[in-house]
Motif scaffolding. Structure first.
Motif, PDB file in Angstrom:
ATOM      1  N   SER A  26      37.627 -41.303 -24.787  1.00  0.00           N
ATOM      2  CA  SER A  26      37.983 -40.445 -23.873  1.00  0.00           C
ATOM      3  C   SER A  26      39.356 -39.542 -24.608  1.00  0.00           C
ATOM      4  O   SER A  26      39.859 -40.230 -25.307  1.00  0.00           O
ATOM      5  N   VAL A  27      39.455 -38.212 -24.084  1.00  0.00           N
ATOM      6  CA  VAL A  27      40.538 -37.663 -24.328  1.00  0.00           C
ATOM      7  C   VAL A  27      40.933 -36.636 -23.445  1.00  0.00           C
ATOM      8  O   VAL A  27      40.074 -35.985 -22.695  1.00  0.00           O
ATOM      9  N   ALA A  28      42.306 -36.836 -23.181  1.00  0.00           N
ATOM     10  CA  ALA A  28      42.696 -35.793 -22.068  1.00  0.00           C
ATOM     11  C   ALA A  28      43.921 -35.147 -22.553  1.00  0.00           C
ATOM     12  O   ALA A  28      44.824 -35.656 -23.274  1.00  0.00           O
ATOM     13  N   TYR A  29      43.933 -33.843 -22.211  1.00  0.00           N
ATOM     14  CA  TYR A  29      45.074 -32.879 -22.563  1.00  0.00           C
ATOM     15  C   TYR A  29      45.924 -32.267 -21.505  1.00  0.00           C
ATOM     16  O   TYR A  29      45.366 -32.084 -20.347  1.00  0.00           O
ATOM     17  N   TYR A  30      47.176 -32.678 -21.328  1.00  0.00           N
ATOM     18  CA  TYR A  30      48.051 -32.273 -20.575  1.00  0.00           C
ATOM     19  C   TYR A  30      48.988 -31.125 -20.870  1.00  0.00           C
ATOM     20  O   TYR A  30      49.528 -31.240 -22.044  1.00  0.00           O
ATOM     21  N   ARG A  78      44.764 -46.935 -26.354  1.00  0.00           N
ATOM     22  CA  ARG A  78      44.946 -45.783 -26.047  1.00  0.00           C
ATOM     23  C   ARG A  78      46.454 -45.155 -26.917  1.00  0.00           C
ATOM     24  O   ARG A  78      47.372 -45.997 -27.214  1.00  0.00           O
ATOM     25  N   VAL A  79      46.254 -43.878 -27.228  1.00  0.00           N
ATOM     26  CA  VAL A  79      47.130 -43.414 -28.223  1.00  0.00           C
ATOM     27  C   VAL A  79      47.754 -42.046 -27.729  1.00  0.00           C
ATOM     28  O   VAL A  79      46.762 -41.262 -27.259  1.00  0.00           O
ATOM     29  N   GLU A  80      49.011 -41.802 -27.545  1.00  0.00           N
ATOM     30  CA  GLU A  80      49.528 -40.574 -26.977  1.00  0.00           C
ATOM     31  C   GLU A  80      49.913 -39.679 -28.368  1.00  0.00           C
ATOM     32  O   GLU A  80      50.596 -40.360 -29.198  1.00  0.00           O
ATOM     33  N   LEU A 100      48.479 -35.076 -25.755  1.00  0.00           N
ATOM     34  CA  LEU A 100      47.091 -35.660 -25.741  1.00  0.00           C
ATOM     35  C   LEU A 100      47.135 -37.207 -25.548  1.00  0.00           C
ATOM     36  O   LEU A 100      47.824 -37.582 -26.231  1.00  0.00           O
ATOM     37  N   VAL A 101      46.192 -37.465 -24.670  1.00  0.00           N
ATOM     38  CA  VAL A 101      45.944 -39.245 -24.773  1.00  0.00           C
ATOM     39  C   VAL A 101      44.511 -39.269 -25.125  1.00  0.00           C
ATOM     40  O   VAL A 101      43.485 -38.674 -24.585  1.00  0.00           O
ATOM     41  N   PHE A 102      44.283 -39.960 -26.223  1.00  0.00           N
ATOM     42  CA  PHE A 102      43.121 -40.604 -27.016  1.00  0.00           C
ATOM     43  C   PHE A 102      42.834 -41.969 -26.628  1.00  0.00           C
ATOM     44  O   PHE A 102      43.775 -42.896 -26.534  1.00  0.00           O
ATOM     45  N   ASP A 103      41.765 -42.513 -26.361  1.00  0.00           N
ATOM     46  CA  ASP A 103      41.156 -43.563 -26.325  1.00  0.00           C
ATOM     47  C   ASP A 103      40.168 -43.937 -27.422  1.00  0.00           C
ATOM     48  O   ASP A 103      39.030 -43.383 -27.362  1.00  0.00           O
ATOM     49  N   PHE A 104      40.558 -44.611 -28.249  1.00  0.00           N
ATOM     50  CA  PHE A 104      39.677 -44.987 -29.508  1.00  0.00           C
ATOM     51  C   PHE A 104      39.091 -46.350 -29.230  1.00  0.00           C
ATOM     52  O   PHE A 104      39.524 -47.428 -28.499  1.00  0.00           O
TER      53      PHE A 104
END
Length: 219
Positions: A198-202, A171-173, A184-188
């Motif tokens: 997964s990618v979530a935008y806040y 997980r990377v912010e 953005l929070v990425f899951d590589f």
């Protein structure tokens, strides 16, 4: 998918995301993936993402299509002897209710910083290999060739249960220096640089979009 990495004003808020130029050891591997994207105020979309080996290097491409709406983005790159990503060519375009736009960046324009698609692979490799652990800043060129910058930090490992299966994710912010209220929070997936689990935008503490891996084919 989504001025972008953190301003989801375009059709594909994901595609405008990120960059990286530091060397990394984990080599790219081909894959063919499908994502499901949910964006507030937009219809849901499925996105195709392929990373392929070519005669001179690699090609990363994303595309999506809905009634009256379509978009695509492609970047070609090679790896030098030190494992650094060097962009060779970039093209993108979209069609929205009859309005069409297209963009290209040739090799001369990509000498200093990578395009977004090539940078996605570079950033994920950099994060996977832990080449930066604090004050991590990366640069890239947007679809018009303008330099952008983002900061990222590693959040650790998570186990994700997704439609495509169960995965251990890194997980990377990602944040913009001038937009602290957006992230953005990425899951590589560590074994496949460039793939998004997964990618979530806040924005202002509220999740505005979410992308999830629904299918994965890899050698």
């Amino acid at each position: 998918m989504p001025a972008l990495p953190l301003r989801p004003s375009w059709l594909l808020p994901l595609l405008l995301l990120f960059a990286g130029s530091a060397a990394a050891a984990t080599p790219p591997q081909p894959f063919d993936a499908r994502y499901h994207l949910q964006v507030a105020g937009w219809p849901d979309a499925d996105i195709q993402h392929q990373l392929q080996h070519t005669g001179i290097g690699w090609q990363s491409e994303m595309s999506t299509k809905l009634p009256g709406i379509s978009g695509h983005e492609m970047g070609r790159f090679r790896l030098d002897e030190d494992g650094r990503v060097h962009s060779l060519y970039y093209a993108s375009g979209y069609s929205l209710l009859g309005i069409q736009r297209s963009y290209r960046l040739e090799r001369d324009a990509l000498q200093t910083w990578p395009d977004r698609q090539s940078a996605l692979v570079a950033l994920s490799r950099q994060a996977i290999d832990g080449t930066c652990t604090s004050d991590c800043r990366v640069h890239y060129l947007d679809h018009r060739g303008r330099e952008e910058r983002i900061d990222y930090r590693l959040l650790g490992r998570e186990t994700l249960d997704l439609p495509a299966g169960r995965f251990e994710a890194l997980r990377v912010e990602v944040t913009e220096p001038d937009e602290p209220d957006r992230r953005l929070v990425f899951d590589f997936l560590p074994r496949l640089p460039g793939l998004l689990l997964s990618v979530a935008y806040y924005r202002d503490g509220e999740r505005r979009s979410h992308l999830t891996l629904t299918r994965l084919d890899s050698p």
